[in-house]
Design a protein around this motif. Structure first.
Motif, PDB file in Angstrom:
ATOM      1  N   ALA A 106     112.794  13.209  30.915  1.00 51.77           N
ATOM      2  CA  ALA A 106     113.123  14.098  32.030  1.00 51.77           C
ATOM      3  C   ALA A 106     113.760  15.394  31.526  1.00 51.77           C
ATOM      4  O   ALA A 106     113.437  16.491  32.009  1.00 51.77           O
ATOM      5  CB  ALA A 106     114.048  13.393  33.015  1.00 51.77           C
ATOM      6  N   LEU A 107     114.664  15.291  30.552  1.00 48.01           N
ATOM      7  CA  LEU A 107     115.301  16.493  30.006  1.00 48.01           C
ATOM      8  C   LEU A 107     114.274  17.379  29.296  1.00 48.01           C
ATOM      9  O   LEU A 107     114.329  18.606  29.403  1.00 48.01           O
ATOM     10  CB  LEU A 107     116.414  16.090  29.029  1.00 48.01           C
ATOM     11  N   SER A 126     119.350  22.299  28.701  1.00 48.43           N
ATOM     12  CA  SER A 126     118.747  20.971  28.891  1.00 48.43           C
ATOM     13  C   SER A 126     118.449  20.321  27.545  1.00 48.43           C
ATOM     14  O   SER A 126     118.691  19.128  27.342  1.00 48.43           O
ATOM     15  CB  SER A 126     117.437  21.081  29.680  1.00 48.43           C
ATOM     16  N   LEU A 127     117.931  21.121  26.616  1.00 45.27           N
ATOM     17  CA  LEU A 127     117.592  20.589  25.298  1.00 45.27           C
ATOM     18  C   LEU A 127     118.838  20.273  24.478  1.00 45.27           C
ATOM     19  O   LEU A 127     118.831  19.342  23.669  1.00 45.27           O
ATOM     20  CB  LEU A 127     116.702  21.576  24.551  1.00 45.27           C
ATOM     21  N   ALA A 128     119.902  21.035  24.691  1.00 49.75           N
ATOM     22  CA  ALA A 128     121.170  20.728  24.004  1.00 49.75           C
ATOM     23  C   ALA A 128     121.684  19.363  24.454  1.00 49.75           C
ATOM     24  O   ALA A 128     122.204  18.585  23.645  1.00 49.75           O
ATOM     25  CB  ALA A 128     122.193  21.824  24.288  1.00 49.75           C
ATOM     26  N   GLN A 143     111.230  21.932  19.974  1.00 52.24           N
ATOM     27  CA  GLN A 143     111.035  22.316  21.377  1.00 52.24           C
ATOM     28  C   GLN A 143     111.895  23.520  21.741  1.00 52.24           C
ATOM     29  O   GLN A 143     111.458  24.392  22.493  1.00 52.24           O
ATOM     30  CB  GLN A 143     111.354  21.122  22.290  1.00 52.24           C
ATOM     31  N   MET A 144     113.097  23.598  21.176  1.00 53.40           N
ATOM     32  CA  MET A 144     113.947  24.774  21.418  1.00 53.40           C
ATOM     33  C   MET A 144     113.246  26.040  20.920  1.00 53.40           C
ATOM     34  O   MET A 144     113.257  27.085  21.584  1.00 53.40           O
ATOM     35  CB  MET A 144     115.298  24.601  20.712  1.00 53.40           C
ATOM     36  N   GLY A 145     112.621  25.927  19.741  1.00 56.05           N
ATOM     37  CA  GLY A 145     111.872  27.061  19.212  1.00 56.05           C
ATOM     38  C   GLY A 145     110.703  27.431  20.104  1.00 56.05           C
ATOM     39  O   GLY A 145     110.432  28.614  20.338  1.00 56.05           O
ATOM     40  N   ASN A 146     110.011  26.414  20.634  1.00 59.99           N
ATOM     41  CA  ASN A 146     108.873  26.673  21.528  1.00 59.99           C
ATOM     42  C   ASN A 146     109.328  27.344  22.814  1.00 59.99           C
ATOM     43  O   ASN A 146     108.669  28.270  23.306  1.00 59.99           O
ATOM     44  CB  ASN A 146     108.157  25.358  21.852  1.00 59.99           C
TER      45      ASN A 146
END
Length: 468
Positions: A106-107, A126-128, A143-146
């Motif tokens: 979900a995150l 959210s990713l943190a 994903q953070m980079g994306n």
């Protein structure tokens, strides 16, 4: 006796029957129970087939039975996301998180949705949170980079990819994303350094050698590109794309025999790749082995009858073998797929002319010109045809018409000058030559391409020397 179903066939058949029964009962508005295992199976079946509306109906029905199941709200959000209903998807995923606040799926989806809505800081937040609970924080950094890329934050994106590689130096996916980002930011040398640095540590990474080969090719470093493809192939001989792209580069370099061997090897690894088959045919065509070229073009046509370049290729091979009527048949097949191609109309015009069908020829020629009046090669090719048939006046007239429409095209002036000299119109030829030299002196070699004997003409050489 027909072959027995394999496992996948059986599963597809079973799921199709379950889906039909479910839809039938839903349509009849029956009251019935559905367990979560069946929901998952049906959701997978619908999503695989892109039947998102049916998937939505399934999840709505299931939520009535399981109103506190976070996974169902997550599936509902995924359906909205796939249909680009990002605001509705965000509502669904937030509901899922209210029921299961630490759900990694979900995150992850929440960050995807927020990035599409250009809400960068919230997506990263959210990713943190996800990074705290994730089994593999490196994937979260990727994903953070994306997300940073989607939100047009290249510096932040680069930093996240580099951090991912610092935690896991062998993480190829982060390497490829970083190299692609640098390339898209026109930092090509930096992209090369990333690949080369990785290969110093891990020299047996075939896909990295392959990507480096592609980058070298784009930079015009052809020898280094070939070396990189060869390293990829030595490490993994069954690497189809490496053989194929090596063939493309050799084709560009006009090394047709070597290109043919590369494409034949690639074809041995993937018999159904129509592009590899097409390039095998093109190599044979360039080697003037027109029978073999036609054979491979026909193989492509069976796999993809809408591959327009294939029909053009067959037509060209037949034209070279002076089978003009057959060539017209295949050029018309190409024309049925691309009626606005000036190249096809010109090819048809040339074949019709050679068959003596002058009316048809000039019809196609006029169509080619109307489609691309500023295409210099049309005027040159037609003039060459007329000249070959000893119609010097017609050839010069067409080149002059081309010059009127393309007054800065030096190649037309050089071409016209050559034909004027060949026709004995020296004074006229000298005028066109002088105009050509004024426009572009460096193209003067074109004069000798059309009339090699002019190298021995002292007046011509003296004029050219004046513009050096």
């Amino acid at each position: 006796m027909p072959d027995a179903f394999n496992h996948n066939d059986y599963e597809d058949h079973r799921l199709k029957k379950i889906a039909e029964e479910f839809e039938d009962r839903l349509e009849k508005e029956e009251l019935f129970f559905i367990d979560l295992v069946q929901v998952d199976e049906l959701y997978q079946y619908y999503s695989t087939n892109g039947e998102w509306n049916r998937a939505r109906g399934l999840i709505r029905f299931a939520i009535h039975t399981y109103p506190t199941n976070s996974g169902l709200y997550l599936k509902s959000a995924q359906i909205d996301f796939e249909q680009k209903k990002h605001k509705e998807a965000l509502v669904g995923v937030e509901h899922a998180l209210s029921l299961s606040p630490t759900s990694p799926d979900a995150l992850f989806l929440q960050s995807e949705i927020l990035s599409r809505l250009d809400r960068y800081e919230e997506a990263i937040e959210s990713l943190a949170r996800l990074r705290i609970y994730a089994d593999d924080p490196v994937e979260v950094l990727l994903q953070m980079g994306n997300v940073a890329q989607i939100c047009r934050r290249p510096k932040e994106s680069e930093a996240y990819y580099r951090e991912a590689l610092k935690l896991n130096p062998r993480y190829e996916e982060a390497l490829f994303e970083l190299a692609f980002l640098l390339e898209s930011e026109e930092k090509t040398e930096a992209s090369v350094q990333v690949y080369e640095g990785y290969l110093e540590e891990y020299p047996y990474a075939s896909k990295v050698w392959y990507n480096l080969g592609n980058l070298y090719r784009k930079m015009g470093k052809y020898e280094q590109s070939l070396d990189a493809y060869d390293f990829a192939i030595v490490i993994r001989d069954e690497f189809h794309s490496a053989h194929h792209n090596k063939g493309l580069l050799l084709l560009d370099l006009e090394k047709y025999e070597e290109a043919l061997q590369a494409f034949l090897h690639a074809h041995g690894l993937n018999k159904d790749d129509v592009h590899t088959l097409y390039y095998i045919a093109e190599c044979y065509e360039q080697l003037e082995s027109y029978h073999d070229a036609t054979r491979y073009y026909l193989k492509v046509s069976k796999l993809d009858p809408d591959y327009v370049d294939v029909w053009i290729g067959i037509g060209f091979c037949l034209e070279k073998r002076e089978k003009y009527l057959e060539a017209i048949h295949y050029y018309k097949k190409a024309l049925n797929l691309d009626s606005d191609s000036s190249d096809i109309h010109l090819a048809l015009a040339i074949c019709e002319f050679k068959l003596g069908h002058r009316f048809n020829a000039y019809e196609h020629l006029e169509r080619a010109i109307s489609l691309k009046p500023f295409e210099v090669s049309i005027w040159q090719d037609w003039a060459q045809l007329l000249f070959d048939y000893d119609n010097y006046t017609g050839a010069i007239t067409y080149l002059e018409e081309g010059i009127k429409r393309n007054p800065t095209a030096s190649e037309l002036y050089y071409h016209c000058a050559a034909y004027c000299y060949e026709a004995g119109l020296d004074e006229k030829g000298l005028t066109y030559l002088e105009n050509a030299l004024l426009i572009d002196y460096h193209n003067h070699y074109m004069l000798f391409h059309h009339a090699p004997g002019l190298r021995q003409d002292p007046d011509v050489m003296e004029l050219i020397e004046q513009y050096r």
